[in-house]
Design a protein around this motif. Structure first.
Motif, PDB file in Angstrom:
ATOM      1  N   THR A   1       1.003  -1.052  -0.116  1.00 51.97           N
ATOM      2  CA  THR A   1       0.031   0.013   0.201  1.00 51.97           C
ATOM      3  C   THR A   1       0.935   1.199   0.021  1.00 51.97           C
ATOM      4  OG1 THR A   1      -1.825  -1.279   1.183  1.00 51.97           O
ATOM      5  CG2 THR A   1      -1.626   1.209   1.225  1.00 51.97           C
TER       6      THR A   1
ATOM      7  N   ASP B   1       0.871   4.239  -2.827  1.00 50.84           N
ATOM      8  CA  ASP B   1       0.537   5.389  -2.327  1.00 50.84           C
ATOM      9  C   ASP B   1       1.837   6.568  -2.754  1.00 50.84           C
ATOM     10  OD1 ASP B   1      -1.000   7.290  -0.739  1.00 50.84           O
ATOM     11  OD2 ASP B   1       0.821   7.391   0.319  1.00 50.84           O
TER      12      ASP B   1
ATOM     13  N   GLY C   1      -4.575  -7.306  -2.336  1.00 56.63           N
ATOM     14  CA  GLY C   1      -4.614  -5.714  -2.258  1.00 56.63           C
ATOM     15  C   GLY C   1      -5.879  -5.698  -1.213  1.00 56.63           C
TER      16      GLY C   1
ATOM     17  N   CYS D   1      -5.278  -0.447   0.220  1.00 58.49           N
ATOM     18  CA  CYS D   1      -4.459  -0.178  -1.091  1.00 58.49           C
ATOM     19  C   CYS D   1      -5.318   0.370  -2.205  1.00 58.49           C
ATOM     20  CB  CYS D   1      -3.854  -1.613  -1.282  1.00 58.49           C
ATOM     21  SG  CYS D   1      -2.484  -1.644  -2.369  1.00 58.49           S
TER      22      CYS D   1
END
Length: 620
Positions: A453, A457, A478, A482
């Motif tokens: 994640t 990001d 995920g 995420c």
């Protein structure tokens, strides 16, 4: 064995039982003077047992090695001594030597060896001993040996094997069941521990204080407060708390772990006796729940009772200070740690200090503490790196990582997660790609969703959306966080349609959006002018997913309607949620829309609503 030898054996056994090594040494001198050591193997064996039981293990080993004839008593006494005093590897070596000399182990020997295997976690050796015991049918009449067998498997983490061993025992007692219940509780298999607790009682065996302590620990692990309360009631009926402090501490800890902080404090205050462990359990619970001030208040009460904090208390207090940003109180805790000289022996406390200063925003102080630590590890460095990343000081975070590597420490998954966040804060895509390569090379992505994640990001916040999408697709799994990071990235950079597409795909994959997901997707609609889509999504929040809109959601909708010129709809959204009407963000969003469309009337009304909370104190 003649009468005089029997007298010496009796005296040595008495000294061994009382651990009276001084008197035993005098008897040893008398034995040497009379020449019994060479003439009587029984006296020599009990001398070995004396020194082994008193913990004088080198002397016991020396005596045994000097014996011409070594029997099972001497070997077992030495094995028991090594096991009792924590030298379990030596105990197993003695057992191997004993076998090589052709001495057959007895029930006591096997019991001690099983305990050594359990302490070391040596499953293979323990299994070999089990096989020997079974061949000799030694379990038929010895519950102590059976308990040692169950305990060995439980301590080795072989809980299925431990349970099977218990089931096969011809007779069981409460101690045997306790060994299994303890094993399940220690390995955080709370429901299995409680099932055993029930089965034991169904066999007509009543729990003792140890059983109740382990059962409470199990309740805490699985958050079963109802079962915990039932056990509490039984403990009160039996009046166990009067004499068992550890049971009272387990009660406090159970209520804390189940989230009933008020009940935990009530139990602690009613305990007939309290110690630092009782208070530390309560302080730790408050700190864990983010109620830092309550934790500090408990600490003051503890001090009033004349109790001094230990390293566990101080670690919890540092966490409490972190949660409320109480750097001044944290400095006092720091002074106490230094006064007790605890930093020399506790790296956990040192890391807690770094974390406290970092979370309070005192990063210079955090760095100074880290520099002064007598011992540092990867957690120490990762804690400081996290502090810099959280404060948006990405360059300092990366510099710390370089210093950490110079000291010979390699980043772990937590370090990389913080470093990716640091790259996000300064838009350092190239550095983030380097970390991406390192992470992939070390295989950290396999079981770490948080790290995946953070990578998505980082690319999304740096505007590298194609890389964010590719990184997302390469992850083994995920979660909703995420997906939300990817949606937020598309929203932030004006790709509303792609954000909506991700939002739909996420749900098709069986994941329900959370509050943050809705913030991101509504923001995407607002930035891209997707009015119809935004309305549908906003309405579905409560209707389909049971999520109450917050300030951010409403502000996004006001901005969306306002940008499209639907000021009446913007006002309607605000009026539907009275609890959010005191938020300046909502009114500022509406005023911005009014300015855009030149609507003075609604703009004036919005201004009056925005300043009303400021005027009320003056008017009253």
């Amino acid at each position: 064995m003649n009468a005089e030898a029997s007298a010496f054996v009796g005296l040595l056994r008495a000294c061994a039982k009382k651990k009276d090594c001084c008197r035993g040494a005098r008897i040893h001198a008398d034995v040497l003077k009379r020449g019994f050591l060479d003439r009587n193997s029984h006296v020599a064996e009990y001398l070995v047992a004396l020194y082994a039981n008193c913990g004088v293990l080198p002397k016991a080993q020396e005596l045994l090695d000097a014996l011409h004839i070594r029997g099972v008593v001497a070997w077992t006494a030495l094995i028991a001594g090594y096991t009792r005093y924590g030298h379990c590897q030596h105990a197993l070596q003695c057992y191997d030597r004993m076998q090589q000399e052709g001495i057959a182990a007895d029930v006591v020997t096997f019991t001690c060896v099983l305990k050594a295997c359990g302490t070391l976690g040596d499953f293979d050796k323990g299994k070999q001993i089990h096989d020997l015991i079974s061949k000799q049918n030694l379990l038929d009449n010895d519950v102590f040996l059976g308990t040692a067998l169950v305990d060995m498997y439980a301590k080795c983490g072989a809980l299925v094997k431990a349970h099977l061993a218990l089931d096969e025992l011809p007779c069981r007692d409460v101690i045997c069941w306790n060994a299994l219940i303890t094993g399940y509780a220690q390995h955080e298999q709370g429901q299995n521990a409680l099932d055993c607790f029930e089965h034991m009682q169904q066999e007509g065996l009543f729990p003792n204080a140890v059983t109740f302590t382990c059962a409470l620990k199990a309740c805490g692990h699985i958050g079963d407060i109802n079962k915990g309360e039932a056990i509490h009631d039984e403990i009160m009926k039996q009046d166990f708390l009067r004499e068992d402090l550890s049971l009272g501490n387990a009660l406090v800890d159970m209520y804390m772990k189940c989230g009933d902080l008020a009940k935990a404090q009530e139990v602690l205050e009613l305990l007939p006796i309290r110690d630092v462990i009782s208070w530390s359990a309560l302080i730790g619970g408050y700190a864990q729940q983010g109620q830092g001030q309550e934790a500090l208040d408990c600490f003051e009460k503890m001090q009033i009772e004349g109790l001094s904090p230990n390293s566990v208390t101080l670690t919890c207090l540092l966490k409490a200070c972190s949660s409320i940003g109480a750097a001044d109180k944290g400095e006092k805790i720091h002074d106490e740690i230094v006064r007790q000289g605890l930093l020399e022996s506790s790296i956990v406390l040192g890391n807690g200090l770094v974390d406290m200063y970092a979370k309070c925003g005192a990063l210079a102080k955090a760095r100074q503490v880290l520099n002064d630590l007598p011992v540092r590890n990867v957690i120490s460095w990762s804690t400081l790196i996290a502090g810099y990343a959280d404060q948006g000081q990405g360059h300092n975070a990366i510099s710390c990582m370089e210093r950490m590597q110079q000291e010979g420490f390699s980043p772990n998954a937590v370090t990389f997660t913080c470093l990716l966040k640091a790259c996000s804060s300064i838009g350092a895509t190239e550095k983030g790609e380097e970390f991406h390569d390192d992470i992939s090379r070390q295989g950290f992505f396999k079981n770490n969703v948080a790290l995946g994640t953070a990578l998505v990001d980082m690319y999304a916040k740096c505007g590298a959306l194609a890389k964010a999408q590719r990184a997302f697709e390469e992850l083994p799994s995920g979660d909703v966080v995420c997906w939300s990071a990817l949606i937020a990235g598309y929203a932030q950079h004006g790709y509303g349609e792609k954000a909506l597409h991700c939002f739909e795909l996420m749900q098709l994959n069986g994941l329900s959006p959370d509050t943050i997901t809705f913030s991101s997707v509504l923001n995407a609609c607002s930035h891209s002018g997707l009015v119809g889509e935004g309305e549908l999504i906003f309405d579905s929040m409560t209707r389909e997913f049971g999520i109450k809109p917050n300030v951010e959601h409403v502000a996004s909708m006001v901005a969306l309607f306002g940008h499209a010129g639907h000021l009446d709809k913007a006002v309607e959204v605000i009026q539907k949620i009275p609890s959010l009407q005191s938020s300046p963000a909502v009114w500022l969003s509406l005023m911005g829309a009014c300015k855009r469309w030149g609507d003075v009337n609604i703009g004036q009304w919005a201004f009056e609503q925005a300043v009303r909370p400021l005027m009320n104190p003056i008017l009253t």
